[in-house]
Motif scaffolding. Sequence first.
Motif, PDB file in Angstrom:
ATOM      1  N   MET A   1       0.848  -1.185   0.000  1.00 45.69           N
ATOM      2  CA  MET A   1       0.000   0.000   0.000  1.00 45.69           C
ATOM      3  C   MET A   1       0.884   1.236   0.000  1.00 45.69           C
ATOM      4  O   MET A   1       1.837   1.355   0.756  1.00 45.69           O
ATOM      5  N   THR A   2       0.597   2.159  -0.871  1.00 46.03           N
ATOM      6  CA  THR A   2       1.432   3.336  -1.064  1.00 46.03           C
ATOM      7  C   THR A   2       0.884   4.508  -0.277  1.00 46.03           C
ATOM      8  O   THR A   2      -0.309   4.746  -0.265  1.00 46.03           O
ATOM      9  N   SER A   3       1.772   5.257   0.357  1.00 46.48           N
ATOM     10  CA  SER A   3       1.354   6.413   1.140  1.00 46.48           C
ATOM     11  C   SER A   3       0.813   7.502   0.247  1.00 46.48           C
ATOM     12  O   SER A   3       1.274   7.696  -0.878  1.00 46.48           O
ATOM     13  N   ALA A   4      -0.177   8.286   0.762  1.00 51.45           N
ATOM     14  CA  ALA A   4      -0.746   9.392   0.000  1.00 51.45           C
ATOM     15  C   ALA A   4       0.274  10.487  -0.227  1.00 51.45           C
ATOM     16  O   ALA A   4       0.096  11.355  -1.076  1.00 51.45           O
ATOM     17  N   ALA A   5       1.387  10.464   0.527  1.00 51.84           N
ATOM     18  CA  ALA A   5       2.421  11.489   0.373  1.00 51.84           C
ATOM     19  C   ALA A   5       3.294  11.246  -0.841  1.00 51.84           C
ATOM     20  O   ALA A   5       4.092  12.090  -1.230  1.00 51.84           O
ATOM     21  N   ASP A   6       3.174  10.073  -1.442  1.00 52.61           N
ATOM     22  CA  ASP A   6       3.978   9.735  -2.612  1.00 52.61           C
ATOM     23  C   ASP A   6       3.481  10.531  -3.806  1.00 52.61           C
ATOM     24  O   ASP A   6       2.388  10.274  -4.315  1.00 52.61           O
ATOM     25  N   PRO A   7       4.232  11.523  -4.328  1.00 51.16           N
ATOM     26  CA  PRO A   7       3.754  12.365  -5.428  1.00 51.16           C
ATOM     27  C   PRO A   7       3.476  11.586  -6.691  1.00 51.16           C
ATOM     28  O   PRO A   7       2.643  11.967  -7.496  1.00 51.16           O
ATOM     29  N   SER A 279     -10.090  -2.694   7.928  1.00 54.60           N
ATOM     30  CA  SER A 279      -9.906  -4.130   7.755  1.00 54.60           C
ATOM     31  C   SER A 279      -8.612  -4.559   8.450  1.00 54.60           C
ATOM     32  O   SER A 279      -7.662  -3.786   8.538  1.00 54.60           O
ATOM     33  N   ASP A 280      -8.594  -5.801   8.928  1.00 52.21           N
ATOM     34  CA  ASP A 280      -7.369  -6.332   9.516  1.00 52.21           C
ATOM     35  C   ASP A 280      -6.334  -6.607   8.442  1.00 52.21           C
ATOM     36  O   ASP A 280      -5.129  -6.604   8.712  1.00 52.21           O
ATOM     37  N   ALA A 281      -6.796  -6.872   7.225  1.00 49.03           N
ATOM     38  CA  ALA A 281      -5.886  -7.095   6.090  1.00 49.03           C
ATOM     39  C   ALA A 281      -6.369  -6.251   4.921  1.00 49.03           C
ATOM     40  O   ALA A 281      -6.918  -6.774   3.944  1.00 49.03           O
ATOM     41  N   PRO A 282      -6.194  -4.949   5.008  1.00 47.99           N
ATOM     42  CA  PRO A 282      -6.761  -4.053   3.990  1.00 47.99           C
ATOM     43  C   PRO A 282      -6.067  -4.183   2.633  1.00 47.99           C
ATOM     44  O   PRO A 282      -4.878  -4.476   2.540  1.00 47.99           O
ATOM     45  N   GLY A 283      -6.861  -3.950   1.591  1.00 47.25           N
ATOM     46  CA  GLY A 283      -6.301  -3.896   0.254  1.00 47.25           C
ATOM     47  C   GLY A 283      -5.938  -2.463  -0.092  1.00 47.25           C
ATOM     48  O   GLY A 283      -6.035  -1.554   0.741  1.00 47.25           O
ATOM     49  N   SER A 284      -5.558  -2.237  -1.327  1.00 51.34           N
ATOM     50  CA  SER A 284      -5.212  -0.883  -1.768  1.00 51.34           C
ATOM     51  C   SER A 284      -6.491  -0.096  -2.070  1.00 51.34           C
ATOM     52  O   SER A 284      -7.539  -0.694  -2.336  1.00 51.34           O
ATOM     53  N   PRO A 285      -6.405   1.220  -2.058  1.00 48.75           N
ATOM     54  CA  PRO A 285      -7.581   2.004  -2.443  1.00 48.75           C
ATOM     55  C   PRO A 285      -8.075   1.658  -3.840  1.00 48.75           C
ATOM     56  O   PRO A 285      -9.272   1.649  -4.095  1.00 48.75           O
ATOM     57  N   ARG A 291     -14.147  -2.254  -7.065  1.00 46.51           N
ATOM     58  CA  ARG A 291     -15.415  -2.875  -6.691  1.00 46.51           C
ATOM     59  C   ARG A 291     -16.610  -1.968  -7.033  1.00 46.51           C
ATOM     60  O   ARG A 291     -17.730  -2.445  -7.195  1.00 46.51           O
ATOM     61  N   LEU A 292     -16.344  -0.659  -7.118  1.00 46.96           N
ATOM     62  CA  LEU A 292     -17.419   0.301  -7.391  1.00 46.96           C
ATOM     63  C   LEU A 292     -17.478   0.716  -8.854  1.00 46.96           C
ATOM     64  O   LEU A 292     -18.314   1.547  -9.222  1.00 46.96           O
ATOM     65  N   LYS A 293     -16.606   0.150  -9.661  1.00 42.63           N
ATOM     66  CA  LYS A 293     -16.474   0.606 -11.045  1.00 42.63           C
ATOM     67  C   LYS A 293     -17.765   0.501 -11.831  1.00 42.63           C
ATOM     68  O   LYS A 293     -18.064   1.350 -12.683  1.00 42.63           O
ATOM     69  N   SER A 294     -18.556  -0.511 -11.583  1.00 45.86           N
ATOM     70  CA  SER A 294     -19.765  -0.734 -12.384  1.00 45.86           C
ATOM     71  C   SER A 294     -21.002  -0.041 -11.806  1.00 45.86           C
ATOM     72  O   SER A 294     -22.101  -0.209 -12.344  1.00 45.86           O
ATOM     73  N   VAL A 295     -20.848   0.737 -10.750  1.00 45.42           N
ATOM     74  CA  VAL A 295     -22.001   1.424 -10.152  1.00 45.42           C
ATOM     75  C   VAL A 295     -22.382   2.611 -11.025  1.00 45.42           C
ATOM     76  O   VAL A 295     -21.601   3.552 -11.196  1.00 45.42           O
ATOM     77  N   ALA A 296     -23.574   2.575 -11.599  1.00 51.47           N
ATOM     78  CA  ALA A 296     -24.031   3.638 -12.497  1.00 51.47           C
ATOM     79  C   ALA A 296     -24.220   4.942 -11.742  1.00 51.47           C
ATOM     80  O   ALA A 296     -24.799   4.970 -10.659  1.00 51.47           O
ATOM     81  N   GLY A 297     -23.734   6.041 -12.320  1.00 49.16           N
ATOM     82  CA  GLY A 297     -23.952   7.363 -11.752  1.00 49.16           C
ATOM     83  C   GLY A 297     -22.997   7.743 -10.646  1.00 49.16           C
ATOM     84  O   GLY A 297     -23.115   8.823 -10.084  1.00 49.16           O
ATOM     85  N   HIS A 300     -17.516  10.393  -8.709  1.00 57.13           N
ATOM     86  CA  HIS A 300     -16.333  10.802  -7.942  1.00 57.13           C
ATOM     87  C   HIS A 300     -16.294  10.012  -6.650  1.00 57.13           C
ATOM     88  O   HIS A 300     -17.287   9.961  -5.925  1.00 57.13           O
ATOM     89  N   VAL A 301     -15.135   9.395  -6.364  1.00 57.20           N
ATOM     90  CA  VAL A 301     -15.007   8.541  -5.187  1.00 57.20           C
ATOM     91  C   VAL A 301     -13.740   8.898  -4.423  1.00 57.20           C
ATOM     92  O   VAL A 301     -12.674   9.090  -5.012  1.00 57.20           O
ATOM     93  N   THR A 302     -13.871   8.993  -3.108  1.00 53.38           N
ATOM     94  CA  THR A 302     -12.722   9.138  -2.222  1.00 53.38           C
ATOM     95  C   THR A 302     -12.770   7.981  -1.231  1.00 53.38           C
ATOM     96  O   THR A 302     -13.776   7.785  -0.546  1.00 53.38           O
ATOM     97  N   VAL A 303     -11.693   7.192  -1.186  1.00 54.33           N
ATOM     98  CA  VAL A 303     -11.631   6.034  -0.295  1.00 54.33           C
ATOM     99  C   VAL A 303     -10.461   6.202   0.671  1.00 54.33           C
ATOM    100  O   VAL A 303      -9.330   6.470   0.251  1.00 54.33           O
ATOM    101  N   GLU A 304     -10.741   6.046   1.948  1.00 56.57           N
ATOM    102  CA  GLU A 304      -9.702   6.013   2.976  1.00 56.57           C
ATOM    103  C   GLU A 304      -9.666   4.613   3.550  1.00 56.57           C
ATOM    104  O   GLU A 304     -10.704   4.074   3.943  1.00 56.57           O
TER     105      GLU A 304
END
Length: 321
Positions: A1-7, A279-285, A291-297, A300-304
């Motif tokens: 998982m990459t830090s958000a500080a990574d430009p 999650s105890d074993a989280p995936g990447s954002p 998983r949300l790619k096919s949700v119509a409409g 814009h998504v922000t995931v933490e």
Amino acid sequence: MTSAADPARTAEPLDAFREDRTYLGADHARNERRTWIVTGICAVTLVAQVIGGMMFHSMALTASGLHMAAHVAALLVASGAYALARRHAEDPRFAFGTGKIGYLAGFGNAVVLGITAILIAVESLQRLIAPEGVDYAAALPLAVAGLAVNLVCVWLLKPTHAAAGRHDHDGDLNLSAAHLHLSADAVVSVLAIAGLLAGARLGWRFADPLAGLVGAALVAQFALTLVRRASAALLDMNPSAELTADIRSRLEAEGERVIDLHLWRLGPGHHAAVAVVASDAPGSPEAYRARLKSVAGLSHVTVEVRGPDAHHDHHHGRGSV
């Protein structure tokens, strides 16, 4: 998982977000063009109905004309909102684009429509108390012509749903408001014709102003409906419990827990979501966004993502996810 500080990880998504923050409806150009056309048609009809109502002393015809005046004003606001949203679509001062300008126009139009209903009701009551003679033979043709114009305009502004997702319940509210105004006016026109016919055939002088009162009540109901819908969007109320549940279900598909989720409208057919996933074993954002790619409409998504060490990872998504 990459830090958000990574430009290297943050530069591309932020640029993509800037490109996609217009959030205008898929039929924006079509709706704007047709709204201007209907505005012109209604303006001509307004003049004919008001002059006819004054000449023939018909409250129902005058009420129809006053209601049409509200439509002309509403259509001008709606058309201007389309033009304004298009003109400032790339303006960086709008953090989430100009998609909500139409909701603001719809709210203003609803207020004007409510005031119009009050004016019609007051005048109709005065005519019930002190009836005036009505030239039914001259007023009826104008009322029928007004109904014909309304039906044509209702057809021209009929909303399309080609780009609307299954969770987008109101589509383009700006167009919907204009269409609702004209649909109400068509009903008022029918009432005006009924009142005039009752007066001409049965001698019921009260029928004409009574038709105006019933029309005022209908206009007030339409105004209230528009206020509720526009206010919900402007105040960022959750637009869909169904869509919220769908997003939560997808993000928790592998045992994760969504500890915070916000959903709101950005414009016609566009929603934004902010989610915090633990999650105890989280995936990447990116994995959660997939998983949300096919949700119509969902535009814009922000995931933490939060793991057992309380590490935060932020990702800002763009457009279709």
